[in-house]
Design a protein around this motif. Structure first.
Motif, PDB file in Angstrom:
ATOM      1  N   GLU A 187       0.838  -1.300   0.100  1.00  0.00           N
ATOM      2  CA  GLU A 187       0.087   0.079   0.007  1.00  0.00           C
ATOM      3  C   GLU A 187       0.987   1.395   0.036  1.00  0.00           C
ATOM      4  OE1 GLU A 187      -3.586  -2.483   2.084  1.00  0.00           O
ATOM      5  OE2 GLU A 187      -2.564  -0.802   3.322  1.00  0.00           O
ATOM      6  N   THR A 188       2.071   1.186   0.832  1.00  0.00           N
ATOM      7  CA  THR A 188       2.972   2.381   0.721  1.00  0.00           C
ATOM      8  C   THR A 188       3.437   2.674  -0.739  1.00  0.00           C
ATOM      9  OG1 THR A 188       3.137   1.619   2.996  1.00  0.00           O
ATOM     10  CG2 THR A 188       4.825   3.376   1.959  1.00  0.00           C
ATOM     11  N   ILE A 189       3.956   1.389  -1.230  1.00  0.00           N
ATOM     12  CA  ILE A 189       4.738   1.819  -2.559  1.00  0.00           C
ATOM     13  C   ILE A 189       3.651   2.057  -3.707  1.00  0.00           C
ATOM     14  CG2 ILE A 189       5.708   0.539  -4.360  1.00  0.00           C
ATOM     15  CD1 ILE A 189       7.007  -1.334  -2.176  1.00  0.00           C
ATOM     16  N   LEU A 190       2.529   1.472  -3.591  1.00  0.00           N
ATOM     17  CA  LEU A 190       1.512   1.896  -4.620  1.00  0.00           C
ATOM     18  C   LEU A 190       0.841   3.233  -4.420  1.00  0.00           C
ATOM     19  CD1 LEU A 190      -0.304  -1.403  -5.217  1.00  0.00           C
ATOM     20  CD2 LEU A 190       1.514  -0.396  -6.613  1.00  0.00           C
ATOM     21  N   GLY A 191       0.886   3.428  -3.071  1.00  0.00           N
ATOM     22  CA  GLY A 191       0.096   4.875  -2.579  1.00  0.00           C
ATOM     23  C   GLY A 191       1.187   5.886  -3.055  1.00  0.00           C
ATOM     24  N   MET A 192       2.445   5.693  -2.906  1.00  0.00           N
ATOM     25  CA  MET A 192       3.408   6.801  -3.030  1.00  0.00           C
ATOM     26  C   MET A 192       3.300   7.108  -4.727  1.00  0.00           C
ATOM     27  SD  MET A 192       5.900   8.810  -2.393  1.00  0.00           S
ATOM     28  CE  MET A 192       6.737   8.280  -0.674  1.00  0.00           C
ATOM     29  N   LEU A 229      -3.967   9.328  -0.575  1.00  0.00           N
ATOM     30  CA  LEU A 229      -4.586  10.579  -0.072  1.00  0.00           C
ATOM     31  C   LEU A 229      -3.737  11.444   0.997  1.00  0.00           C
ATOM     32  CD1 LEU A 229      -7.142  12.007  -0.842  1.00  0.00           C
ATOM     33  CD2 LEU A 229      -7.931  11.421   1.387  1.00  0.00           C
ATOM     34  N   LEU A 230      -3.185  10.435   1.937  1.00  0.00           N
ATOM     35  CA  LEU A 230      -2.303  10.872   2.875  1.00  0.00           C
ATOM     36  C   LEU A 230      -0.935  11.597   2.395  1.00  0.00           C
ATOM     37  CD1 LEU A 230      -2.844   8.617   6.182  1.00  0.00           C
ATOM     38  CD2 LEU A 230      -3.679  10.861   5.722  1.00  0.00           C
ATOM     39  N   ILE A 231      -0.340  10.499   1.571  1.00  0.00           N
ATOM     40  CA  ILE A 231       0.755  10.818   0.997  1.00  0.00           C
ATOM     41  C   ILE A 231       0.785  12.367   0.256  1.00  0.00           C
ATOM     42  CG2 ILE A 231       2.909   9.992  -0.394  1.00  0.00           C
ATOM     43  CD1 ILE A 231       2.106   7.397   0.274  1.00  0.00           C
ATOM     44  N   LEU A 232      -0.335  12.306  -0.590  1.00  0.00           N
ATOM     45  CA  LEU A 232      -0.483  13.494  -1.457  1.00  0.00           C
ATOM     46  C   LEU A 232      -0.475  14.585  -0.593  1.00  0.00           C
ATOM     47  CD1 LEU A 232      -1.312  14.497  -4.227  1.00  0.00           C
ATOM     48  CD2 LEU A 232      -3.497  14.161  -3.846  1.00  0.00           C
ATOM     49  N   MET A 252       5.360   8.873   7.728  1.00  0.00           N
ATOM     50  CA  MET A 252       5.438   7.873   8.964  1.00  0.00           C
ATOM     51  C   MET A 252       4.027   7.847   9.558  1.00  0.00           C
ATOM     52  SD  MET A 252       8.416   6.756   9.290  1.00  0.00           S
ATOM     53  CE  MET A 252       9.039   6.868  10.886  1.00  0.00           C
ATOM     54  N   VAL A 253       3.249   8.947   9.412  1.00  0.00           N
ATOM     55  CA  VAL A 253       1.880   8.906  10.159  1.00  0.00           C
ATOM     56  C   VAL A 253       0.999   8.271   9.320  1.00  0.00           C
ATOM     57  CG1 VAL A 253      -0.043  10.593  10.775  1.00  0.00           C
ATOM     58  CG2 VAL A 253       2.221  11.216  11.261  1.00  0.00           C
ATOM     59  N   ALA A 254       1.096   8.003   7.979  1.00  0.00           N
ATOM     60  CA  ALA A 254       0.094   7.265   7.027  1.00  0.00           C
ATOM     61  C   ALA A 254       0.443   5.962   7.429  1.00  0.00           C
ATOM     62  CB  ALA A 254       0.467   7.775   5.817  1.00  0.00           C
ATOM     63  N   ILE A 255       1.896   5.552   7.566  1.00  0.00           N
ATOM     64  CA  ILE A 255       2.207   3.937   7.891  1.00  0.00           C
ATOM     65  C   ILE A 255       1.722   3.467   9.244  1.00  0.00           C
ATOM     66  CG2 ILE A 255       4.113   2.546   8.319  1.00  0.00           C
ATOM     67  CD1 ILE A 255       5.725   3.904   6.066  1.00  0.00           C
ATOM     68  N   ILE A 256       1.802   4.359  10.030  1.00  0.00           N
ATOM     69  CA  ILE A 256       1.336   3.754  11.745  1.00  0.00           C
ATOM     70  C   ILE A 256      -0.222   3.696  11.583  1.00  0.00           C
ATOM     71  CG2 ILE A 256       1.059   6.087  12.720  1.00  0.00           C
ATOM     72  CD1 ILE A 256       2.606   4.690  14.977  1.00  0.00           C
ATOM     73  N   PHE A 257      -0.755   4.605  10.753  1.00  0.00           N
ATOM     74  CA  PHE A 257      -2.364   4.399  10.753  1.00  0.00           C
ATOM     75  C   PHE A 257      -2.671   2.933  10.206  1.00  0.00           C
ATOM     76  CE2 PHE A 257      -4.061   9.181  10.633  1.00  0.00           C
ATOM     77  CZ  PHE A 257      -3.758   9.056  12.074  1.00  0.00           C
ATOM     78  N   ARG A 258      -2.071   3.038   9.030  1.00  0.00           N
ATOM     79  CA  ARG A 258      -2.278   1.484   8.332  1.00  0.00           C
ATOM     80  C   ARG A 258      -1.820   0.227   9.064  1.00  0.00           C
ATOM     81  NH1 ARG A 258      -5.738  -0.059   6.656  1.00  0.00           N
ATOM     82  NH2 ARG A 258      -4.771  -1.712   5.587  1.00  0.00           N
ATOM     83  N   VAL A 259      -0.480   0.434   9.672  1.00  0.00           N
ATOM     84  CA  VAL A 259      -0.282  -0.564  10.259  1.00  0.00           C
ATOM     85  C   VAL A 259      -1.298  -1.039  11.490  1.00  0.00           C
ATOM     86  CG1 VAL A 259       1.552  -1.515  11.938  1.00  0.00           C
ATOM     87  CG2 VAL A 259       2.111  -0.485   9.921  1.00  0.00           C
TER      88      VAL A 259
END
Lengths: 326, 419
Positions: free
Chosen positions: A115-120, A207-210, A248-255
């Protein structure tokens, strides 16, 4: 970078002692926070305390109020049999529990990674200027906006081996030579769950990364361009470091979300040992089986695991929830 | 979901307070399957006309395990908003403490019903629920295909395997590439427990756990039964059968893509619908028997019942409602409109019932071979026992360990659980 240089002296210039006004404002802030704290204590604190309490009792759903304290028995008990053999019982000695832990960790790792790679990638594309960008941005959110139960049900029909569209496409394109029962086979069940989760949550990540990408000032890129920095180098030297706090915030939400995954698996592969996660196994013990106390112990362990992970992540990753880097 | 529940609870409590005066206001909770709720509503209208009691339906999802989880929670919390519960045949021992004893109220009509059904709802000396309808699966077969290839209806599993294989191969050679021999419920859930209990029992391998509590599952006949079943997957049954429930199996069957299917009676009316490819081309028979000593045809006993909550504020009216819904008149309407099998024996000779659902005559024989799931000897542990059993069977079917190995481990697990 620039903001730090300007911001530092002003912060140092502030007087150490708090003024009367400042103290007043702190008091007011506490007062305003009070209703929320009370609401949290009632809807989150009390149930949490209650389920931790139940995990130390012999409670069953038929007799919740007559539960008796049994200490750590639900977690681990060591019994010496008459024959002299020692046996271990309880959640911590249960292979099904450890299988669920391993499934959860595996699921969280792979789903968040992809999700991080594709989201980016999606965020980078959406960050570029092009016609109809607004519509595309809205459209990409659709998978995330559909309730999980609905999308899981939808996917379970799409993944069906006899009338599922995925097998039909695969056969027509010659990718498969026989229909695959994606959710039934233990080898592909986890893959199926991962695919659906990645499909569903990549938009959220994007969205969060954007949002993070849009905070990066354009002039840095202009400067890099003038200096002739390669776009790939621009990404790793400028974009990635500057978007890191948001990432980092996006990743922690997802994890956190992934560690407590329940609905998707409950609908797609509810009883498959290959995908059973901690939440699914504790729900099963709490409400399906007559093991309310054991289920409570499992929920408590899940809570502990997520808490420990969050603390470690914030500490090691130096995450700053204000949005800036520390 | 939560909001809905709150709304339902709020509405229910409001109606309760408002109606406590004379004619009672009741709530009944029932899972939604097909047109089941519509039928229930029409019954409640008749009930209201007769007694003046107003009944509200609280609908639930069709998955029985979802229903069970919710009911457990409500009953554990002493919820007074629901008066009457529609309960699965296997729940009685698990929820017995929280329901009212209906023995006395039911005494008058008890001998109209199949004794085995009443027995399944009796825990100790308490009648936990009264029957609404019963269920027993059958072997659905394609008349046209059997005739075309000159085959008889199979009476043993070996015959079924051979017939299915031959017809499937012949049909495929003729270009019908989608056809399969046999579909059943192979997903890891309660339905697999029902299927596998039939296999084991039809081979004379007992009922997993016997009525006296002995764990009997680890025996040679049970191993032979599971080996037979495992040989179907990927040959006469698609690999995907390991994820099929009732509806998936019916989907394959109703499109005309299976020679045989194991399913409950509800599929009969649907398979005769105008949109079904198999309309008029199929019939039902008892499930095949196994081989070896004690081999016979067997069908798992299903069915639904009505129970009255101990926490109901209007117990008398609620008992009245439960009895009304299980009465011969109500069951007759149910048999005609819903094609549900009555538990009142005389209805199997009733002309109107047989005219509306002619297949019911065939079910009387199937019903005589019905075997109960071991919910009575395992009490509160039944769901866990069932889960251990279906996991062992599912592992065997998917080639994850042999039948003998899996049953040996299952015996140890059951022993640990029930000791």
């Amino acid at each position: 970078m620039t903001s730090e240089a300007i911001g530092a002296p002003t912060a140092a210039a502030q007087p150490r002692q708090k003024s009367e006004l400042m103290q007043q404002r702190v008091r007011a802030a506490r007062l305003f926070l009070l209703p929320m704290m009370i609401a949290l204590a009632v809807v989150a604190g009390w149930p949490l305390a209650r389920s931790i309490y139940f995990s130390f009792t012999d409670a069953t759903l038929n007799d919740l109020y007559g539960a008796e304290w049994i200490g750590f028995g639900n977690y681990l008990q060591i019994r010496v049999l008459e024959s002299g053999r020692t046996i271990y019982r309880g959640v911590l000695a249960d292979p099904a529990w450890w299988n669920a832990v391993w499934n959860t960790v595996r699921f969280a790792f792979w789903s968040v990674l992809w999700e991080t790679i594709l989201g980016m990638i999606v965020a980078l594309v959406l960050n570029a200027e092009f016609k109809g960008r607004g519509i595309v941005r809205a459209a990409i959110l659709i998978p995330w906006a559909i309730p999980t139960i609905v999308s899981a049900r939808m996917w379970s029909w799409m993944l069906n081996d006899q009338f599922g569209i995925l097998n039909d496409l695969g056969m027509r394109l010659g990718l498969l030579n026989a229909p695959v029962a994606w959710t039934a086979s233990p080898d592909t069940a986890m893959l199926a769950v991962l695919v659906v989760d990645i499909w569903k949550t990549t938009p959220f990540m994007a969205l969060l990364i954007l949002a993070g990408l849009q905070m990066i000032p354009k002039d840095i890129y202009e400067a890099a361009e003038i200096d002739g920095v390669h776009p790939v180098k621009q990404f790793f030297r400028i974009t990635l470091p500057l978007v890191r706090p948001a990432l980092m915030v996006a990743i922690i939400f997802r994890v956190l979300d992934a560690l407590r995954i329940f609905d998707l698996i409950y609908v797609l592969t509810p009883n498959s040992a290959a995908t059973k996660t901690m939440s699914v196994i504790s729900q099963e013990n709490l409400f399906q089986f007559n093991n309310f106390a054991e289920g409570s112990a499992q929920s408590t362990l899940l809570f502990l695991l997520i808490a420990i992970f969050t603390i470690l992540y914030i500490w090691l990753g130096k995450v700053n929830f204000d949005g800036g880097d520390r | 979901m939560t909001l809905n529940k709150m709304l339902v609870a709020m509405m229910a409590s409001v109606t309760l307070v408002a109606g406590a005066a004379q004619a009672a206001e009741l709530s009944i909770v029932s899972g939604d399957t097909g047109t089941g709720l519509q039928f229930l509503q029409s019954e409640l209208d008749i009930f209201q006309e007769e007694t003046g009691h107003v009944v509200t339906i609280v609908p639930m999802p069709s998955s029985t395990s979802d229903q069970f989880g919710q009911y457990r929670l409500w009953l554990a919390a002493g919820n007074a908003d629901i008066d009457v519960y529609q309960t699965d045949v296997i729940w009685a021992p698990q929820l017995a403490d929280q329901f009212v004893d209906l023995k006395e109220a039911f005494a008058e009509v008890a001998d109209q019903h199949f004794p085995s059904v009443i027995e399944s709802q009796t825990v100790g000396d308490k009648l936990v629920a009264v029957p609404a309808f019963t269920d027993a699966p059958a072997l659905y077969y394609r008349k046209d295909l059997l005739e075309k290839h000159g085959k008889e209806v199979p009476t043993t599993w070996t015959e079924l395997r051979q017939t299915a294989q031959e017809i499937m191969e012949a049909e495929r050679a003729e270009g019908n590439t989608e056809i399969w021999g046999y579909v059943f419920q192979g997903n890891a859930y309660e339905g697999l427990t029902c299927n596998a209990l039939e296999w084991v029992n039809s081979f004379g391998g007992g009922q997993i756990i016997e009525a006296d509590g002995t764990i009997s599952i680890n025996n040679e006949q049970a191993v032979a039964a599971l080996e037979e079943a495992a040989s179907w997957v990927g040959t006469i049954a698609p690999q995907g059968v390991l994820a099929y429930g009732e509806e998936e199996a019916r989907g394959v069957w109703q499109l005309g893509n299976a020679v045989f299917m194991r399913n409950w009676p509800y599929a009969y009316a649907l398979s005769n619908g105008d949109d079904a490819a198999v309309k008029g081309n199929f019939d039902v028979a008892p499930l095949p028997a196994g081989e070896g000593e004690g081999a016979k045809s067997s069908a798992t006993l299903g069915g639904w019942n009505f129970a009255v909550s101990q926490y109901s504020q209007n117990q008398e009216a609620a008992i009245e409602l439960a009895l009304f819904l299980s009465s011969a008149e109500s069951q007759k309407r149910r048999a005609i409109e819903q094609a549900n099998l009555p538990t009142v024996q005389s209805l199997y000779q009733d002309e109107e019932v047989l005219a509306a659902s002619p297949f019911m005559a065939a079910w009387e024989e199937i019903f005589q071979n019905a075997v109960p799931r071991p919910s009575a000897p395992t009490q509160e542990n039944y769901n866990e026992v069932s889960s251990l059993f279906w996991s062992a069977v599912h592992n065997t079917l998917s080639g994850n360990g042999s039948a003998a190995e899996n049953l040996e481990v299952l015996e140890i697990d059951l022993d640990d659980l029930l000791q």
